[in-house]
Design an enzyme around this catalytic site. Structure first.
Site, PDB file in Angstrom:
ATOM      1  N   CYS A  78      15.764   5.994 -38.848  1.00  0.00           N
ATOM      2  CA  CYS A  78      14.837   4.855 -38.841  1.00  0.00           C
ATOM      3  C   CYS A  78      15.479   3.624 -38.179  1.00  0.00           C
ATOM      4  CB  CYS A  78      14.336   4.589 -40.255  1.00  0.00           C
ATOM      5  SG  CYS A  78      12.768   3.708 -40.246  1.00  0.00           S
ATOM      6  N   HIS A 171      13.012   9.244 -42.962  1.00  0.00           N
ATOM      7  CA  HIS A 171      14.144   9.074 -43.891  1.00  0.00           C
ATOM      8  C   HIS A 171      14.490  10.410 -44.547  1.00  0.00           C
ATOM      9  CE1 HIS A 171      14.574   4.614 -44.171  1.00  0.00           C
ATOM     10  NE2 HIS A 171      13.350   4.674 -43.664  1.00  0.00           N
ATOM     11  N   GLU A 173      17.024  11.220 -46.047  1.00  0.00           N
ATOM     12  CA  GLU A 173      17.808  10.996 -47.275  1.00  0.00           C
ATOM     13  C   GLU A 173      16.901  10.744 -48.479  1.00  0.00           C
ATOM     14  OE1 GLU A 173      17.106   8.806 -45.067  1.00  0.00           O
ATOM     15  OE2 GLU A 173      16.957   6.808 -45.961  1.00  0.00           O
TER      16      GLU A 173
HETATM   17  N1  GLN Z   1      11.138  -1.449 -39.383  1.00  0.00           N
HETATM   18  C1  GLN Z   1      12.553  -1.408 -39.597  1.00  0.00           C
HETATM   19  C2  GLN Z   1      13.297  -2.034 -38.441  1.00  0.00           C
HETATM   20  O1  GLN Z   1      12.704  -2.431 -37.514  1.00  0.00           O
HETATM   21  C3  GLN Z   1      13.027  -0.006 -39.810  1.00  0.00           C
HETATM   22  C4  GLN Z   1      12.462   0.519 -41.091  1.00  0.00           C
HETATM   23  C5  GLN Z   1      13.342   1.484 -41.818  1.00  0.00           C
HETATM   24  O2  GLN Z   1      14.525   1.679 -41.490  1.00  0.00           O
HETATM   25  N2  GLN Z   1      12.794   2.055 -42.840  1.00  0.00           N
HETATM   26  O3  GLN Z   1      14.479  -2.110 -38.464  1.00  0.00           O
END
Ligand code: GLN
Length: 196
Positions: A78, A171, A173
């Site tokens: 992410c 995610h 995890e």
């Molecule tokens: N929207 C977040 C960002 O721009 C990422 C979201 C996440 O890691 N769950 O960093």
């Protein structure tokens, strides 16, 4: 082999737990001397703008860029995917990415917090589906020629690999399923750079 989890901000504790389930004894990486100790690294989800700033404050950006250039096995999830991409769309103007995987990604590309979603994914090389948890996830908008796409949602890549760098928009995890982490560890172990 020692695996680290970048522990400046975000979902690092769940990665530590999942790597432990996968049989590793992870190290939390907060300073350059921690990074120097590890052979592979997980860059967690969280807020990529904040994490980018904290990388500078912790004086980790240059050593991390060097390790990435050396081929350290790295798994970004992410916000971690955003930090490792070549180009970040809709990022903050001062946000800098590490360019370790040839992808362009759009921050929050699936929408805002309310547009977070969960779906079962078909992952290349895994038997059965993997539960994908997407939280303000980045959308992959361009995939470089050397990048392998290992999973997609509605035709959009959500798990990609280039060399020793693996990234997910979701995610893993938070799925209660250590298979992707285990695969990352196995690949890291198999890569020459990870041998201690
Ligand atoms: N929207 C977040 C960002 O721009 C990422 C979201 C996440 O890691 N769950 O960093």
């Amino acid at each position: 082999m020692k695996v680290g989890v970048l522990a400046l901000q975000g979902a690092f504790a769940s990665h530590v737990a999942t790597l432990t389930d996968a049989g590793a004894t992870p190290i939390e990486v907060r300073r350059p001397h921690d990074l120097a100790e590890v052979d592979a690294l997980v860059v967690p989800g969280g807020e990529s703008t904040t994490m980018s700033m904290l990388l500078d404050i912790a004086e980790l950006r240059a050593p991390l860029a060097d390790r990435l250039a050396d081929g350290m096995p790295t798994f970004g999830t992410c916000a971690g995917m955003i930090l490792l991409a070549v180009e970040v769309l809709d990022g903050r103007s001062d946000q800098r990415s590490l360019g370790a995987i040839d992808l362009d990604v759009r921050r929050n590309g699936y929408g805002r917090q309310v547009d977070s979603f969960e779906t079962d994914l078909e992952v290349d090389g895994l038997d059965g589906t993997f539960h994908g948890v997407f939280i303000r996830a980045p959308v992959v908008e361009r995939v470089g020629p050397d990048v392998e796409v290992l999973a997609e949602v509605d035709g959009r890549p959500v798990l990609c690999r280039q060399g020793n760098v693996l990234v997910s928009a979701f995610h893993p995890e938070l799925a209660g399923d250590a298979r992707i982490h285990r695969r990352f560890l196995e690949a890291a172990f198999a890569s020459g750079t990870a041998a201690t």
